[in-house]
Design a protein around this motif. Structure first.
Motif, PDB file in Angstrom:
ATOM      1  N   SER A   1      -3.319  -7.510 -15.364  1.00 30.69           N
ATOM      2  CA  SER A   1      -4.037  -8.361 -16.308  1.00 30.69           C
ATOM      3  C   SER A   1      -3.145  -8.761 -17.485  1.00 30.69           C
ATOM      4  N   MET A   2      -2.387  -7.805 -18.001  1.00 29.86           N
ATOM      5  CA  MET A   2      -1.508  -8.135 -19.126  1.00 29.86           C
ATOM      6  C   MET A   2      -0.414  -9.099 -18.692  1.00 29.86           C
ATOM      7  N   ASN A   3       0.079  -8.940 -17.469  1.00 27.40           N
ATOM      8  CA  ASN A   3       1.056  -9.902 -16.945  1.00 27.40           C
ATOM      9  C   ASN A   3       0.434 -11.291 -16.833  1.00 27.40           C
ATOM     10  N   PHE A   4      -0.837 -11.323 -16.429  1.00 23.54           N
ATOM     11  CA  PHE A   4      -1.546 -12.596 -16.341  1.00 23.54           C
ATOM     12  C   PHE A   4      -1.637 -13.254 -17.714  1.00 23.54           C
ATOM     13  N   LEU A   5      -1.913 -12.452 -18.741  1.00 22.81           N
ATOM     14  CA  LEU A   5      -2.002 -12.990 -20.099  1.00 22.81           C
ATOM     15  C   LEU A   5      -0.673 -13.608 -20.527  1.00 22.81           C
ATOM     16  N   ASN A   6       0.428 -12.929 -20.233  1.00 21.54           N
ATOM     17  CA  ASN A   6       1.748 -13.471 -20.562  1.00 21.54           C
ATOM     18  C   ASN A   6       2.036 -14.744 -19.780  1.00 21.54           C
ATOM     19  N   GLU A   7       1.599 -14.758 -18.515  1.00 20.06           N
ATOM     20  CA  GLU A   7       1.828 -15.927 -17.676  1.00 20.06           C
ATOM     21  C   GLU A   7       1.039 -17.129 -18.198  1.00 20.06           C
ATOM     22  N   ILE A   8      -0.196 -16.907 -18.641  1.00 16.84           N
ATOM     23  CA  ILE A   8      -1.015 -17.975 -19.206  1.00 16.84           C
ATOM     24  C   ILE A   8      -0.364 -18.519 -20.475  1.00 16.84           C
ATOM     25  N   ALA A   9       0.140 -17.622 -21.311  1.00 15.00           N
ATOM     26  CA  ALA A   9       0.806 -18.058 -22.544  1.00 15.00           C
ATOM     27  C   ALA A   9       2.031 -18.907 -22.225  1.00 15.00           C
ATOM     28  N   GLY A  10       2.753 -18.555 -21.152  1.00 12.79           N
ATOM     29  CA  GLY A  10       3.914 -19.340 -20.761  1.00 12.79           C
ATOM     30  C   GLY A  10       3.554 -20.711 -20.210  1.00 12.79           C
ATOM     31  N   ARG A  11       2.402 -20.796 -19.513  1.00 10.43           N
ATOM     32  CA  ARG A  11       1.993 -22.074 -18.924  1.00 10.43           C
ATOM     33  C   ARG A  11       1.388 -23.025 -19.945  1.00 10.43           C
ATOM     34  N   TYR A  12       0.872 -22.455 -21.032  1.00 12.75           N
ATOM     35  CA  TYR A  12       0.243 -23.297 -22.055  1.00 12.75           C
ATOM     36  C   TYR A  12       0.875 -22.986 -23.414  1.00 12.75           C
ATOM     37  N   PRO A  13       2.132 -23.374 -23.598  1.00 13.53           N
ATOM     38  CA  PRO A  13       2.854 -23.003 -24.818  1.00 13.53           C
ATOM     39  C   PRO A  13       2.274 -23.614 -26.088  1.00 13.53           C
ATOM     40  N   ASP A  14       1.490 -24.691 -25.957  1.00 13.54           N
ATOM     41  CA  ASP A  14       0.912 -25.314 -27.145  1.00 13.54           C
ATOM     42  C   ASP A  14      -0.409 -24.669 -27.565  1.00 13.54           C
ATOM     43  N   ALA A  15      -0.915 -23.774 -26.754  1.00 13.98           N
ATOM     44  CA  ALA A  15      -2.158 -23.082 -27.111  1.00 13.98           C
ATOM     45  C   ALA A  15      -1.887 -22.102 -28.254  1.00 13.98           C
ATOM     46  N   ILE A  16      -2.818 -22.028 -29.175  1.00 14.49           N
ATOM     47  CA  ILE A  16      -2.708 -21.063 -30.275  1.00 14.49           C
ATOM     48  C   ILE A  16      -3.065 -19.682 -29.741  1.00 14.49           C
TER      49      ILE A  16
ATOM     50  N   GLY B   1       0.794  -1.217   0.000  1.00 13.60           N
ATOM     51  CA  GLY B   1       0.000   0.000   0.000  1.00 13.60           C
ATOM     52  C   GLY B   1       0.827   1.268   0.000  1.00 13.60           C
ATOM     53  N   ASP B   2       2.118   1.160   0.362  1.00 11.32           N
ATOM     54  CA  ASP B   2       2.996   2.321   0.354  1.00 11.32           C
ATOM     55  C   ASP B   2       3.677   2.537  -0.991  1.00 11.32           C
ATOM     56  N   LEU B   3       3.447   1.622  -1.944  1.00 14.60           N
ATOM     57  CA  LEU B   3       4.024   1.773  -3.277  1.00 14.60           C
ATOM     58  C   LEU B   3       3.068   2.557  -4.167  1.00 14.60           C
ATOM     59  N   HIS B   4       3.619   3.119  -5.244  1.00  8.99           N
ATOM     60  CA  HIS B   4       2.800   3.933  -6.146  1.00  8.99           C
ATOM     61  C   HIS B   4       1.669   3.105  -6.733  1.00  8.99           C
ATOM     62  N   VAL B   5       0.554   3.773  -7.011  1.00  8.47           N
ATOM     63  CA  VAL B   5      -0.635   3.081  -7.502  1.00  8.47           C
ATOM     64  C   VAL B   5      -0.368   2.343  -8.801  1.00  8.47           C
ATOM     65  N   SER B   6       0.599   2.810  -9.600  1.00  3.20           N
ATOM     66  CA  SER B   6       0.885   2.145 -10.875  1.00  3.20           C
ATOM     67  C   SER B   6       1.439   0.747 -10.678  1.00  3.20           C
ATOM     68  N   VAL B   7       2.053   0.478  -9.536  1.00  5.73           N
ATOM     69  CA  VAL B   7       2.558  -0.860  -9.245  1.00  5.73           C
ATOM     70  C   VAL B   7       1.402  -1.847  -9.143  1.00  5.73           C
ATOM     71  N   GLN B   8       0.249  -1.343  -8.713  1.00  7.82           N
ATOM     72  CA  GLN B   8      -0.920  -2.191  -8.545  1.00  7.82           C
ATOM     73  C   GLN B   8      -1.938  -1.991  -9.668  1.00  7.82           C
ATOM     74  N   ASP B   9      -1.498  -1.410 -10.762  1.00 13.32           N
ATOM     75  CA  ASP B   9      -2.394  -1.126 -11.875  1.00 13.32           C
ATOM     76  C   ASP B   9      -3.082  -2.411 -12.329  1.00 13.32           C
ATOM     77  N   PRO B  10      -4.403  -2.474 -12.252  1.00  9.85           N
ATOM     78  CA  PRO B  10      -5.094  -3.711 -12.623  1.00  9.85           C
ATOM     79  C   PRO B  10      -4.900  -4.083 -14.081  1.00  9.85           C
ATOM     80  N   VAL B  11      -4.727  -3.077 -14.973  1.00 12.59           N
ATOM     81  CA  VAL B  11      -4.506  -3.392 -16.384  1.00 12.59           C
ATOM     82  C   VAL B  11      -3.150  -4.059 -16.569  1.00 12.59           C
ATOM     83  N   ALA B  12      -2.113  -3.511 -15.919  1.00 11.37           N
ATOM     84  CA  ALA B  12      -0.791  -4.118 -16.018  1.00 11.37           C
ATOM     85  C   ALA B  12      -0.800  -5.524 -15.434  1.00 11.37           C
TER      86      ALA B  12
END
Length: 429
Positions: A20-35, A7-18
């Motif tokens: 979410s995009m990190n989550f998308l990259n993480e999903i792509a890494g966990r399922y490399p055979d997915a198109i 909570g003491d870090l800047h709000v951009s560190v907790q940016d929900p859009v960022a």
């Protein structure tokens, strides 16, 4: 060990859009055979490591042909350089040849990707706490993320099928002023926008410029996809139509050359007058901001892009004909595959609809269920296909829509990806 409160870090560190995009990259890494119909990156097949050396040699040859000594060439490539970069003349010529934009070389700032251009423009323009950015919605997350990092408020301007409606822009600008705030700039992608794929008709572009002048708005025009229309119909940039000097043009070489160079640029030819009556260009004033961010853009990366421009005789439109043909074919493939797997006779029954962009990389599909992160993980694990929730691009909304990208895959993989998506939709519906 020191522990910090999140909570003491800047709000951009907790940016929900960022996040979410990190989550998308993480999903792509966990399922490399997915198109992946999520990735908006260019197709790898156009790039070769050997090209880098060739472009460097071409640019060095260009500098020598301009009369520079070996010592001067070495300094340009291997030392700190001019903050605003060394490609101003080549870029200004490219803009004239390809887009009909006539600006002096001094109005061009070379940046570390277009993302830096966005940060610099926002930081230079938004001065007071009540200065706000008007931005098309749905909006590219890079711009909204840059505003969040800088603490600049973003006010959404809803987009229609043909992009922004100038009347809506005027209404939002008036409302913001009535609230005691200053609408400082408007961010828009006129050609085949990310994520919506929308493109503004030429008469609408002209009306938008009139509205910008009337409401004292600077326009941040982002144009990464302008080369990649489905046809050769001329689509003039806002900058080329601008007679009032209200457009700041943001450009990138990521799609037209290759993204690994991380070279973008902005064009800010507006005149700035100081208290003593001295006159400079806005791009030159902005150099103070850039000098505190990256000092200057990598001279070696600039040299590689410089080699591309020299080799292309400063026409990326001519040099990119193979890419233009590939992306046209892929977009048509994606639209045809949607038609094949979601026949129009069943659109109302299944609640599945999509737009038909006139170019670019993206198509938006409306679905009759929440297209959220939870479903995306199911889609990757059980159906082997990735897509991007449209909610990532809204402050609040887009929950029953997804974005498909066709740029990164061979056509047969695009078709297979849509087939897998159709199975998901059938099962979830």
């Amino acid at each position: 060990m020191v522990e910090l409160s999140r909570g003491d870090l800047h709000v951009s560190v907790q940016d929900p859009v960022a996040t979410s995009m990190n989550f998308l990259n993480e999903i792509a890494g966990r399922y490399p055979d997915a198109i992946s119909l999520a990735a908006g990156r260019p197709y790898d097949g156009f790039y070769s490591v050997d090209d880098v050396e060739r472009y460097l040699r071409t640019y060095v040859g260009h500098l020598r042909a301009e009369g520079l000594t070996d010592e001067r060439v070495r300094g340009l490539l291997l030392q700190y350089g001019r903050t605003n970069g060394q490609l101003g003349s080549l870029i200004s010529r490219m803009l004239d040849v390809d887009h009909g934009i006539e600006v002096p070389a001094e109005s061009v700032m070379v940046t570390a990707g277009c993302q830096e251009a966005m940060v610099i423009a926002l930081r230079a323009l938004c001065v007071e706490p009540d200065d706000v950015l008007l931005a098309v919605e749905p909006c590219y997350v890079g711009m909204t993320g840059a505003a969040r990092i800088l603490g600049v408020e973003v006010v959404a301007v809803p987009e229609g099928a043909d992009g922004l409606d100038p009347r809506t822009v005027a209404e939002v600008a008036r409302r913001v002023r009535a609230e005691g705030k200053r609408p400082r700039a408007l961010y828009v992608v006129p050609n085949f926008a990310n994520p919506s794929g929308a493109s503004m008709p030429v008469p609408t572009r002209r009306r938008l410029l009139d509205v910008a002048a009337e409401h004292d708005l600077l326009v941040l025009e982002d144009d990464p996809y302008g080369l990649f229309g489905l046809d050769d119909e001329p689509r003039p940039t806002l900058k080329s139509l601008d007679t009032d000097g209200c457009v700041i043009y943001l450009g990138s070489f990521a799609k037209s050359c290759f993204p690994g160079a991380r070279v973008g640029f902005l064009v800010a030819d507006q005149v700035v007058v100081d208290e003593a009556g001295g006159r400079t260009l806005l791009a030159e004033e902005m150099s103070a901001v850039k000098s505190m961010l990256t000092v200057n853009t990598s001279p070696i990366a600039q040299a590689v892009i410089g080699g591309v421009l020299v080799e292309a005789d400063c026409s990326l439109r001519a040099a990119n004909q193979d890419k233009i043909a590939f992306y046209r074919r892929n977009l048509r493939t994606l639209l045809t595959a949607l038609e094949d797997h979601f026949p129009r006779s069943g659109h109302d029954e299944h609640g599945v609809r999509w737009n038909t962009p006139a170019g670019g990389f993206f198509v938006v599909v409306d679905v009759p269920f929440p297209a959220d992160e939870k479903l995306l993980e199911v889609s990757a694990e059980r159906y082997g296909v990735l897509w991007t929730p449209m909610s990532f691009f809204y402050r609040s909304g887009g929950h029953r829509a997804l974005r498909l990208s066709c740029s990164y895959l061979e056509p047969e993989r695009v078709r297979e990806g849509v087939r897998r998506l159709s199975r998901l939709v059938a099962d979830v519906s």
